[in-house]
Design a protein around this motif. Structure first.
Motif, PDB file in Angstrom:
ATOM      1  N   ARG A  90     -40.274  62.680  93.149  1.00 25.66           N
ATOM      2  CA  ARG A  90     -38.931  62.115  92.971  1.00 25.66           C
ATOM      3  C   ARG A  90     -37.852  63.128  93.355  1.00 25.66           C
ATOM      4  NH1 ARG A  90     -37.992  59.269  87.370  1.00 25.66           N
ATOM      5  NH2 ARG A  90     -36.408  58.200  88.627  1.00 25.66           N
ATOM      6  N   GLN A  91     -38.095  63.839  94.449  1.00 29.52           N
ATOM      7  CA  GLN A  91     -37.137  64.809  94.946  1.00 29.52           C
ATOM      8  C   GLN A  91     -36.627  64.363  96.316  1.00 29.52           C
ATOM      9  OE1 GLN A  91     -35.921  67.219  93.295  1.00 29.52           O
ATOM     10  NE2 GLN A  91     -37.355  67.426  91.595  1.00 29.52           N
ATOM     11  N   PRO A  92     -35.369  64.684  96.643  1.00 31.93           N
ATOM     12  CA  PRO A  92     -34.851  64.347  97.971  1.00 31.93           C
ATOM     13  C   PRO A  92     -35.527  65.191  99.042  1.00 31.93           C
ATOM     14  CG  PRO A  92     -33.278  65.706  96.771  1.00 31.93           C
ATOM     15  CD  PRO A  92     -34.370  65.349  95.793  1.00 31.93           C
ATOM     16  N   GLY A 106     -24.641  62.178  80.240  1.00 28.30           N
ATOM     17  CA  GLY A 106     -25.689  63.098  80.670  1.00 28.30           C
ATOM     18  C   GLY A 106     -26.092  62.874  82.116  1.00 28.30           C
ATOM     19  N   THR A 107     -26.179  61.610  82.520  1.00 30.71           N
ATOM     20  CA  THR A 107     -26.508  61.286  83.913  1.00 30.71           C
ATOM     21  C   THR A 107     -25.433  61.789  84.858  1.00 30.71           C
ATOM     22  OG1 THR A 107     -27.728  59.309  83.215  1.00 30.71           O
ATOM     23  CG2 THR A 107     -27.009  59.406  85.513  1.00 30.71           C
ATOM     24  N   LEU A 108     -24.172  61.625  84.459  1.00 32.95           N
ATOM     25  CA  LEU A 108     -23.055  62.091  85.284  1.00 32.95           C
ATOM     26  C   LEU A 108     -23.141  63.601  85.489  1.00 32.95           C
ATOM     27  CD1 LEU A 108     -20.321  61.512  86.694  1.00 32.95           C
ATOM     28  CD2 LEU A 108     -19.226  61.878  84.465  1.00 32.95           C
ATOM     29  N   GLY A 109     -23.425  64.340  84.411  1.00 35.73           N
ATOM     30  CA  GLY A 109     -23.536  65.792  84.525  1.00 35.73           C
ATOM     31  C   GLY A 109     -24.663  66.211  85.449  1.00 35.73           C
ATOM     32  N   MET A 151     -31.008  79.244  92.724  1.00 38.26           N
ATOM     33  CA  MET A 151     -30.149  78.415  91.874  1.00 38.26           C
ATOM     34  C   MET A 151     -29.864  77.073  92.529  1.00 38.26           C
ATOM     35  SD  MET A 151     -26.738  77.294  91.706  1.00 38.26           S
ATOM     36  CE  MET A 151     -25.692  78.512  92.507  1.00 38.26           C
ATOM     37  N   ALA A 152     -29.549  77.076  93.816  1.00 38.98           N
ATOM     38  CA  ALA A 152     -29.275  75.825  94.535  1.00 38.98           C
ATOM     39  C   ALA A 152     -30.491  74.916  94.516  1.00 38.98           C
ATOM     40  CB  ALA A 152     -28.860  76.130  95.976  1.00 38.98           C
ATOM     41  N   LEU A 153     -31.657  75.516  94.697  1.00 40.67           N
ATOM     42  CA  LEU A 153     -32.902  74.741  94.716  1.00 40.67           C
ATOM     43  C   LEU A 153     -33.193  74.137  93.339  1.00 40.67           C
ATOM     44  CD1 LEU A 153     -35.205  74.070  96.708  1.00 40.67           C
ATOM     45  CD2 LEU A 153     -36.409  76.079  95.856  1.00 40.67           C
ATOM     46  N   VAL A 154     -33.051  74.928  92.288  1.00 42.78           N
ATOM     47  CA  VAL A 154     -33.373  74.471  90.934  1.00 42.78           C
ATOM     48  C   VAL A 154     -32.396  73.398  90.467  1.00 42.78           C
ATOM     49  CG1 VAL A 154     -33.506  75.175  88.510  1.00 42.78           C
ATOM     50  CG2 VAL A 154     -34.518  76.623  90.279  1.00 42.78           C
ATOM     51  N   THR A 155     -31.095  73.617  90.672  1.00 41.37           N
ATOM     52  CA  THR A 155     -30.114  72.640  90.188  1.00 41.37           C
ATOM     53  C   THR A 155     -30.249  71.304  90.900  1.00 41.37           C
ATOM     54  OG1 THR A 155     -28.457  73.565  91.722  1.00 41.37           O
ATOM     55  CG2 THR A 155     -28.423  74.363  89.446  1.00 41.37           C
ATOM     56  N   THR A 156     -30.648  71.322  92.155  1.00 43.84           N
ATOM     57  CA  THR A 156     -30.863  70.070  92.881  1.00 43.84           C
ATOM     58  C   THR A 156     -32.150  69.393  92.431  1.00 43.84           C
ATOM     59  OG1 THR A 156     -29.732  71.041  94.789  1.00 43.84           O
ATOM     60  CG2 THR A 156     -30.975  69.022  95.171  1.00 43.84           C
ATOM     61  N   ALA A 157     -33.195  70.197  92.209  1.00 46.90           N
ATOM     62  CA  ALA A 157     -34.486  69.641  91.809  1.00 46.90           C
ATOM     63  C   ALA A 157     -34.464  69.070  90.397  1.00 46.90           C
ATOM     64  CB  ALA A 157     -35.562  70.710  91.915  1.00 46.90           C
ATOM     65  N   LEU A 158     -33.564  69.557  89.551  1.00 50.54           N
ATOM     66  CA  LEU A 158     -33.499  69.083  88.168  1.00 50.54           C
ATOM     67  C   LEU A 158     -33.165  67.598  88.077  1.00 50.54           C
ATOM     68  CD1 LEU A 158     -31.632  71.888  86.165  1.00 50.54           C
ATOM     69  CD2 LEU A 158     -33.946  71.047  85.783  1.00 50.54           C
ATOM     70  N   LEU A 186     -35.169  63.621  86.139  1.00 48.38           N
ATOM     71  CA  LEU A 186     -34.456  63.271  84.915  1.00 48.38           C
ATOM     72  C   LEU A 186     -33.571  62.045  85.048  1.00 48.38           C
ATOM     73  CD1 LEU A 186     -33.421  66.860  83.719  1.00 48.38           C
ATOM     74  CD2 LEU A 186     -35.351  65.475  82.956  1.00 48.38           C
ATOM     75  N   LEU A 187     -33.270  61.647  86.294  1.00 48.42           N
ATOM     76  CA  LEU A 187     -32.402  60.492  86.484  1.00 48.42           C
ATOM     77  C   LEU A 187     -33.160  59.203  86.196  1.00 48.42           C
ATOM     78  CD1 LEU A 187     -30.409  61.295  89.766  1.00 48.42           C
ATOM     79  CD2 LEU A 187     -29.532  61.254  87.427  1.00 48.42           C
ATOM     80  N   PRO A 188     -32.507  58.259  85.523  1.00 44.55           N
ATOM     81  CA  PRO A 188     -33.156  56.963  85.308  1.00 44.55           C
ATOM     82  C   PRO A 188     -33.029  56.098  86.547  1.00 44.55           C
ATOM     83  CG  PRO A 188     -30.980  56.944  84.323  1.00 44.55           C
ATOM     84  CD  PRO A 188     -31.179  58.333  84.880  1.00 44.55           C
ATOM     85  N   ASN A 189     -33.992  55.209  86.756  1.00 43.79           N
ATOM     86  CA  ASN A 189     -33.862  54.195  87.796  1.00 43.79           C
ATOM     87  C   ASN A 189     -33.082  53.030  87.228  1.00 43.79           C
ATOM     88  OD1 ASN A 189     -35.116  55.160  90.144  1.00 43.79           O
ATOM     89  ND2 ASN A 189     -37.140  54.773  89.291  1.00 43.79           N
ATOM     90  N   ALA A 190     -32.055  52.589  87.942  1.00 45.42           N
ATOM     91  CA  ALA A 190     -31.302  51.433  87.485  1.00 45.42           C
ATOM     92  C   ALA A 190     -32.198  50.204  87.565  1.00 45.42           C
ATOM     93  CB  ALA A 190     -30.057  51.231  88.351  1.00 45.42           C
ATOM     94  N   PRO A 191     -32.012  49.235  86.664  1.00 43.96           N
ATOM     95  CA  PRO A 191     -32.839  48.021  86.736  1.00 43.96           C
ATOM     96  C   PRO A 191     -32.630  47.294  88.048  1.00 43.96           C
ATOM     97  CG  PRO A 191     -30.986  47.727  85.235  1.00 43.96           C
ATOM     98  CD  PRO A 191     -31.022  49.176  85.587  1.00 43.96           C
ATOM     99  N   ALA A 192     -33.671  46.629  88.500  1.00 43.51           N
ATOM    100  CA  ALA A 192     -33.582  45.898  89.770  1.00 43.51           C
ATOM    101  C   ALA A 192     -32.561  44.781  89.655  1.00 43.51           C
ATOM    102  CB  ALA A 192     -34.948  45.325  90.127  1.00 43.51           C
ATOM    103  N   SER A 193     -31.894  44.497  90.777  1.00 40.87           N
ATOM    104  CA  SER A 193     -30.914  43.422  90.813  1.00 40.87           C
ATOM    105  C   SER A 193     -31.624  42.074  90.766  1.00 40.87           C
ATOM    106  CB  SER A 193     -30.085  43.539  92.091  1.00 40.87           C
ATOM    107  OG  SER A 193     -30.907  43.288  93.219  1.00 40.87           O
TER     108      SER A 193
END
Length: 433
Positions: free
Chosen positions: A37-39, A360-363, A397-404, A408-415
């Motif tokens: 689940r990483q970009p 929390g998601t926004l942060g 730091m750039a790698l870790v903050t992006t990978a975090l 941890l992000l939730p998947n929004a419910p399907a439309s």
């Protein structure tokens, strides 16, 4: 025996082979990293680091030096710079004022809060780190330049990575996703302006006369872009672009992009700002034609050339050099980076009425730095502000903050449309006997 530099054909062939290696390794790691689940950019960054002294260089036989010889690196740097400028043009063009519609107050508050706290904590961190990183390649670096740069580097949010994450997690249409994207758009513009100011101060070397000259030239540049280049591009677009983009128009845009980059380099505020500014003043309409004829081909160029930027970055990263005090410094950098964005975005987010879960998601979203951070860090190296160990720690730091964010992000419910499609697909599946 002639040196490699004297065998120009062989040297160019090595550069081409190096690009092929970077592309293949990056593609493989990007596919693997997506399962976590990483970009994809995380895989490409890891590929660049792995091919450098941090991993490949640890093996016997100096493999990094053999695969990426010193004579080839200036060519790789030039190729990477082209990809970088095209990418920065795309960031400028993607800034859409419509993102701010109905969200100006909330997005402005979140962006300002996250930048202000991250910048302030970065300055405070710099006071503790400066005495151990005040000399770069034998040259003394002023505290002002070092502190401003660390503050600016802590302030960035990677708009392109954020947009990709929102799409993959089906959050683009959610309240918190829309707010994060609008905040990141403002954040990017403010952070680039802050970095441009920092670069100007570093270039001027503290001399008030040089600083004044850079300031005046920068103001003239901004005026030219706003009052001459933008209307001229709008006129050319109306005259030349209908339902398709003609080749001459593409040539004009590419030439303008590189000339704008040259202009900001000549002023003393780095070429990436010229590329970003040219994309920013570029017309957005007719959107479909420009997206197909300009943005899509440019994205293709970036996709091929940006991995070269990652290896150029990776060749300067040596994670094995971090030990003892360096580990403590790295932990402090990670703490400050996360706290600045998470808390700085959470407080105004809560004040705008978001529930704690969305706060929390926004942060997390505002804490993604990705490729944009690497661009800034390479500017710091080119300006002589960051030494090798500091550069390595900031890349981690750039790698870790992006990978975090990804796990941890939730998947929004399907439309409803997605759910209907799934039910239809299941109804057409053959039933088990």
């Amino acid at each position: 025996m002639k040196s490699l530099a004297q065998h120009s054909d062989l040297l160019i062939a090595i550069v081409m082979a190096d690009i092929a290696i970077v592309l293949l390794v990056g593609a493989v790691l990007s596919r693997l990293i997506r399962r976590l689940r990483q970009p994809p950019v995380i895989g490409e960054i890891i590929a660049g680091i792995a091919l450098g002294p941090s991993l490949l260089g640890l093996l016997p036989g100096d493999l990094t030096g053999r695969v990426f010889p010193t004579e080839a690196r200036p060519y790789l740097t030039a190729i990477a710079q082209v990809g970088l400028l095209v990418f920065m043009f795309g960031i400028g063009w993607e800034f859409d004022k419509r993102l701010l519609k109905g969200r100006r107050g909330a997005a402005g508050a979140v962006s300002l809060g996250s930048i202000a706290l991250a910048f302030g904590l970065g300055i405070a961190l710099a006071t503790m780190l400066y005495s151990h990183h005040d000399t770069v390649k034998g040259e003394h670096t002023s505290f002002t330049a070092f502190a401003l740069f660390i503050g600016a580097a802590m302030s960035i949010t990677a708009f392109p990575v954020l947009a990709r994450m929102l799409t993959e997690h089906r959050m683009m249409g959610t309240r918190v996703g829309a707010l994060a994207l609008a905040s990141a758009a403002i954040d990017d513009v403010m952070a680039w302006c802050l970095l441009a100011l920092t670069a100007a101060i570093v270039t001027a070397g503290g001399a008030s006369g040089d600083m004044a000259q850079i300031g005046i030239l920068s103001a003239i540049y901004v005026a030219l872009m706003a009052l001459i280049v933008r209307p001229l591009l709008a006129h050319l677009t109306r005259r030349m672009v209908t339902d398709r983009v003609p080749p001459l128009y593409v040539i004009i845009i590419v030439a303008g992009l590189f000339l704008s980059s040259y202009g900001t380099t000549w002023i003393g505020i780095h070429s990436i700002f010229g590329a970003f500014a040219f994309g920013f003043v570029m017309p957005r309409e007719p959107f479909d034609a420009l997206a197909e004829g300009i943005k899509r081909p440019f994205d293709g160029i970036s996709m091929v050339l940006l991995p070269v930027f990652f290896i150029v970055t990776g060749l300067n990263v040596d994670i094995s050099s971090i030990s003892g005090r360096g580990i403590v410094e790295l932990l402090a950098i990670l703490l400050v980076a996360c706290a600045g964005k998470l808390i700085g975005a959470a407080i105004p987010g809560k004040l705008t009425g978001l529930p704690w879960r969305e706060v929390g998601t926004l942060g997390l979203l505002m804490n993604t730095r990705g490729l944009t951070e690497l661009i800034i860090l390479n500017v710091g190296v080119s300006l002589g502000v960051l030494d090798g160990q500091m550069f390595t720690m900031m890349v981690v730091m750039a790698l870790v903050t992006t990978a975090l964010a990804g796990p941890l992000l939730p998947n929004a419910p399907a439309s409803p449309d997605e759910l209907a499609d799934r039910r239809a697909a299941r109804s057409t599946e053959p039933q088990a006997a």
